[in-house]
Scaffold this active site. Structure first.
Site, PDB file in Angstrom:
ATOM      1  N   THR A 158      -5.304  -7.034   2.262  1.00 42.48           N
ATOM      2  CA  THR A 158      -3.917  -7.057   1.805  1.00 42.48           C
ATOM      3  C   THR A 158      -3.004  -7.122   3.020  1.00 42.48           C
ATOM      4  O   THR A 158      -3.237  -6.436   4.022  1.00 42.48           O
ATOM      5  CB  THR A 158      -3.575  -5.812   0.970  1.00 42.48           C
ATOM      6  OG1 THR A 158      -4.358  -5.834  -0.238  1.00 42.48           O
ATOM      7  CG2 THR A 158      -2.106  -5.790   0.581  1.00 42.48           C
ATOM      8  N   PHE A 218       0.670  -6.384   4.416  1.00 36.67           N
ATOM      9  CA  PHE A 218       1.836  -5.543   4.165  1.00 36.67           C
ATOM     10  C   PHE A 218       2.976  -5.954   5.102  1.00 36.67           C
ATOM     11  O   PHE A 218       2.728  -6.359   6.242  1.00 36.67           O
ATOM     12  CB  PHE A 218       1.512  -4.071   4.412  1.00 36.67           C
ATOM     13  CG  PHE A 218       0.496  -3.490   3.466  1.00 36.67           C
ATOM     14  CD1 PHE A 218       0.892  -2.769   2.354  1.00 36.67           C
ATOM     15  CD2 PHE A 218      -0.869  -3.663   3.698  1.00 36.67           C
ATOM     16  CE1 PHE A 218      -0.052  -2.221   1.485  1.00 36.67           C
ATOM     17  CE2 PHE A 218      -1.810  -3.120   2.827  1.00 36.67           C
ATOM     18  CZ  PHE A 218      -1.393  -2.401   1.718  1.00 36.67           C
TER      19      PHE A 218
END
Length: 280
Positions: free
Chosen positions: A174, A176
């Protein structure tokens, strides 16, 4: 001490990303129930920083966060790429066959689908997020229930991991974004060597409008790492384009933006920052 607003309860992947990004500093975490609450908190207190997930290599882009960022007036000051590992965590003293229910965020459940399919005795139940699933088990001492969560969350709430790395795809990452209001963003990034930018623009609804933009960016040697289109509400079949790009020459990068601006209807720089290294 920097104060960082995150989505989710303490122990969430957002907190892990924040602590890894600010690994050399002491930080104070402010949990927020939703991403909208996170942006509202920064609006009310401009000394706050925020960290938001923007895309996952399996689940794709978090489209809501693109619009929230654009509308907030916040700027991106950094990014962090986190390897997402899911574990099955329970109250101590239980075995896999004792577990009747597994709670977690819908995306986490989806990412562990193969594991869950092999364990038919476990009923998958959607919850608000991974860390809150672990916290609820610990606070209420619920036997026969497991949480799919991070190792950080399991340890924080005193749970035992009985199955490690249960995510189906091990290439699960992921990205961010670290965000701040403009005054704080400029202060924190002053003197930093920048090599990445995120921009958003709209285009005339005519043939070749996007192709012209991409041709110009290519001419200036801009490397597009992400392009995401989102519909403009109330304007059928018209779109906003979010583009992340990297560059080696800041002056040339700024020249490329000046070259494409006349071809856009609306144009906004969402942040200039350092590209995050690939996670180990």
């Amino acid at each position: 001490m920097k104060r960082i607003a995150i989505q989710g309860v303490s122990g969430a992947f957002h907190e892990i990303a924040a602590r890894e990004y600010f690994c050399d500093e002491q930080i104070d975490i402010l949990p927020c129930e939703t991403f909208k609450n996170l942006f509202d908190a920064i609006e009310q207190d401009e000394s706050l920083l925020g960290i938001i997930a923007i895309e996952n290599t399996i689940a794709g882009s978090l489209l809501q966060n693109h619009n929230l960022l654009r509308e907030s007036g916040c700027l991106i000051i950094g990014e962090h790429k986190l390897r997402i590992e899911h574990h099955l965590a329970v109250l101590p003293g239980q075995k896999t066959e004792d577990i009747k229910e597994v709670y977690s965020h819908p995306i986490a459940l989806m990412q562990c689908e193969d594991f869950l399919n092999k364990h038919k005795n476990m009923k998958a139940v959607e919850s608000a997020d991974t860390a809150s699933s672990a916290r609820e088990i610990a606070e209420n001492q619920i036997m026969g229930r497991a949480a799919i969560c991070s190792r950080f969350a399991a340890e924080k709430y005193g749970l035992e991991i009985i199955s490690e790395g249960i995510e189906t795809n091990k290439r699960n990452f992921t990205r961010f974004l670290v965000i701040a209001k403009p005054d704080l963003a400029y202060r924190l990034n002053r003197g930093m060597e920048l090599n990445k930018s995120t921009i958003v623009f709209t285009l005339p609804h005519e043939e070749g409008s996007l192709s012209k933009i991409l041709t110009i960016l290519s001419f200036y040697h801009m490397n597009l790492t992400k392009i995401q289109s989102l519909p403009i509400i109330g304007h059928e079949f018209e779109y906003q384009f979010y583009v992340a790009l990297t560059f080696s020459n800041y002056e040339r990068y700024r020249q490329s933006l000046e070259a494409i601006k006349p071809l856009t209807n609306e144009f906004q720089i969402l942040g200039e920052y350092r590209e995050a290294p690939a996670p180990k």
